[in-house]
Write an enzyme that holds these catalytic residues in place. Structure first.
Site, short mmCIF file in Angstrom:
data_model
loop_
_atom_site.label_atom_id
_atom_site.label_comp_id
_atom_site.label_asym_id
_atom_site.label_seq_id
_atom_site.Cartn_x
_atom_site.Cartn_y
_atom_site.Cartn_z
N ASN A 80 0.87 -1.17 0.00
CA ASN A 80 0.00 0.00 0.00
C ASN A 80 0.92 1.23 0.00
OD1 ASN A 80 -1.86 1.99 0.42
ND2 ASN A 80 -2.78 1.07 2.23
N ARG A 104 -2.21 -2.01 -3.70
CA ARG A 104 -3.51 -1.36 -3.50
C ARG A 104 -3.52 -0.08 -4.34
NH1 ARG A 104 -5.13 2.96 0.91
NH2 ARG A 104 -7.36 2.97 0.56
N HIS A 158 -13.10 2.07 -0.26
CA HIS A 158 -13.04 0.93 0.68
C HIS A 158 -13.58 -0.36 0.07
CE1 HIS A 158 -13.68 4.26 3.92
NE2 HIS A 158 -12.39 3.99 3.82
N ARG A 169 -14.25 14.66 7.66
CA ARG A 169 -15.02 14.97 6.44
C ARG A 169 -16.51 15.07 6.72
NH1 ARG A 169 -12.60 10.02 3.30
NH2 ARG A 169 -10.63 10.16 4.36
N GLU A 181 -7.77 -5.81 4.50
CA GLU A 181 -7.59 -5.41 3.10
C GLU A 181 -6.34 -6.03 2.48
OE1 GLU A 181 -8.33 -1.55 4.85
OE2 GLU A 181 -9.20 -0.90 2.96
#
Ligand code: ADP
Length: 402
Positions: free
Chosen positions: A7, A88, A177, A239, A385
């Site tokens: 990643n 990723r 995601h 956010r 993940e």
């Protein structure tokens, strides 16, 4: 076969090496603060953790350090053992509905998507090139955070702006995601529905500092909450999530600021942080709320309510639900926030929750929180993940995913 899941961020490089298909983790770590004299290199394996502070001026140096550490510690005897490096990639745009071989053509497409993801796309390409240089014989693969959401229908992914603008500029809900939601839905089907996806309706909630919900039927995504970028959907750490778009214009006028300055407020200064005025971290919010801080309590309630709203929307979208999955930093670790969310939806959805058990689930534990009589099952499932990224890399290498 050894498969490296990678990643790559703008100043970091996370990695996890798996023995596949056993899915055994051989080591994991990251290079952080890349570009600095005092960067940090971490590796953990065999229950031991090591950390060094040293200059890592670019990603290539980070990759070199990883490889040297693997050899030094005897985790890998010969570099040819690492047959796959699986990356990723945050934004796959309209191009990728599943994982692919990471070659120059893939790199070109990812590069063309930079305007949609200026933060991550360049870092992914740098990561890809750095590994290509150090491990030229390994197969590189790309696993996209958006790919799982490509099965949505137009009514679910289009925004109601003039259609020609959507088409001309590829404006749509791409979601995020996806790798996590895909893992959670697969894991839920395997562990709670006897591995049979057909007919199963799952609402998967990835609630971390970034948060999104996905509605899945038959194991496939039919709707997801994040939008063109990860700003949309539910409220998050910093956010806003979904907002009446007129707030942008009105606030720009009130503050005499540009759209991009307001956009920055929506991305970095809103959410739990903006409402509480305390922190974007639920641990701080919970501590303040328990002491009676009113803004902390309000931020927590707002956060839970926005998630409850989406659960309700997806319950309708799926024509009911068989399971709600809670995951990621908050979903896995915060009994307080899980309770707020579940209390908001339990009456309408006929949930019967073991709140005593809820208090004991954190730190990577999987658990079924719903009692026998609950109309919908509710589970906490730790996401993984990296495992999903390694799995897809392995499948591409062995011809199981084309
Ligand atoms: P991301 O991957 O988006 O950075 P995570 O899924 O790791 O986020 O979630 C991180 C958030 O989870 C933290 O900001 C915090 O609000 C929340 N959290 C609550 N409890 C814990 C915990 N015990 N460990 C880590 N994060 C926690």
């Amino acid at each position: 076969m050894k498969v490296m899941a990678v990643n790559a961020g703008s100043s970091s490089l996370k990695y996890k090496l798996f023995e596949m298909p056993e899915e055994k983790v051989l080591c994991a770590g990251n290079a952080d603060r890349i570009g600095h004299e005092d960067a940090i290199f971490k590796i953990s394996h065999d229950g031991k953790k090591e950390e060094k502070v040293l200059p890592i001026m670019d990603h290539a140096t980070g990759v070199r350090l990883i490889i040297d550490a693997l050899m030094e510690k005897g985790i890998v005897k010969d570099l040819s053992e690492i047959e796959v490096v699986s990356h990723r990639v945050v934004q796959g745009g309209k191009y990728f509905s599943h994982s692919v071989v990471f070659d120059e053509d893939t790199a070109k497409k990812i590069d063309s998507l930079t305007p949609l993801d200026p933060l991550h796309a360049p870092a992914h390409l740098i990561g890809y090139r750095a590994f290509r240089k150090e491990l030229p014989d390994a197969l590189e693969t790309a696993v996209f955070d958006t790919a799982y959401h490509q099965s949505m229908e137009e009514e679910d992914y289009l925004f109601p702006i003039p259609l020609e603008l959507s088409k001309m500029y590829d404006i749509r809900r791409y979601g995020a995601h996806g790798t996590s939601h895909h893992y959670l839905v697969d894991k839920a089907i395997k562990d709670y529905f006897g591995g049979k996806a057909l007919g199963v309706r799952i609402i998967s909630c990835h609630i971390g500092s970034g948060a999104s919900l996905t509605a899945a039927r038959d194991g496939k995504c039919v709707a997801t909450s994040m939008g063109l970028t990860p700003l949309g959907g539910v409220m998050m750490g910093t956010r806003t999530g979904d907002l009446d778009p007129s707030v942008m214009d009105y606030l720009a006028d009130c503050l005499q600021k540009s759209c991009s300055e307001i956009y920055d407020i929506f991305n970095r200064k809103s959410g739990l942080l903006g409402v509480s005025g305390i922190s974007n971290d639920t641990r701080d919010i919970e501590a303040a709320a328990l002491k009676g801080d009113e803004r902390a309590i309000l931020s927590a309630k707002l956060f839970a309510r926005r998630i409850a709203d989406y659960v309700g929307q997806y319950y309708v979208r799926l024509g009911g639900a068989d399971m709600i999955v809670l995951s990621a930093g908050i979903g896995e670790n915060s009994p307080y926030f899980r309770k707020l969310i579940l209390e908001d939806i339990q009456e309408a959805l006929g949930l019967d929750i073991d709140y005593g058990l809820n208090e004991t689930v954190f730190g990577g534990k999987q658990a079924l929180l719903s009692k026998e009589g609950s109309k919908i099952k509710v589970a906490v499932i730790p996401t993984d993940e990296e495992l999903m990224i390694a799995r897809d890399g392995y499948l591409i290498k062995t011809g199981g995913l084309r």
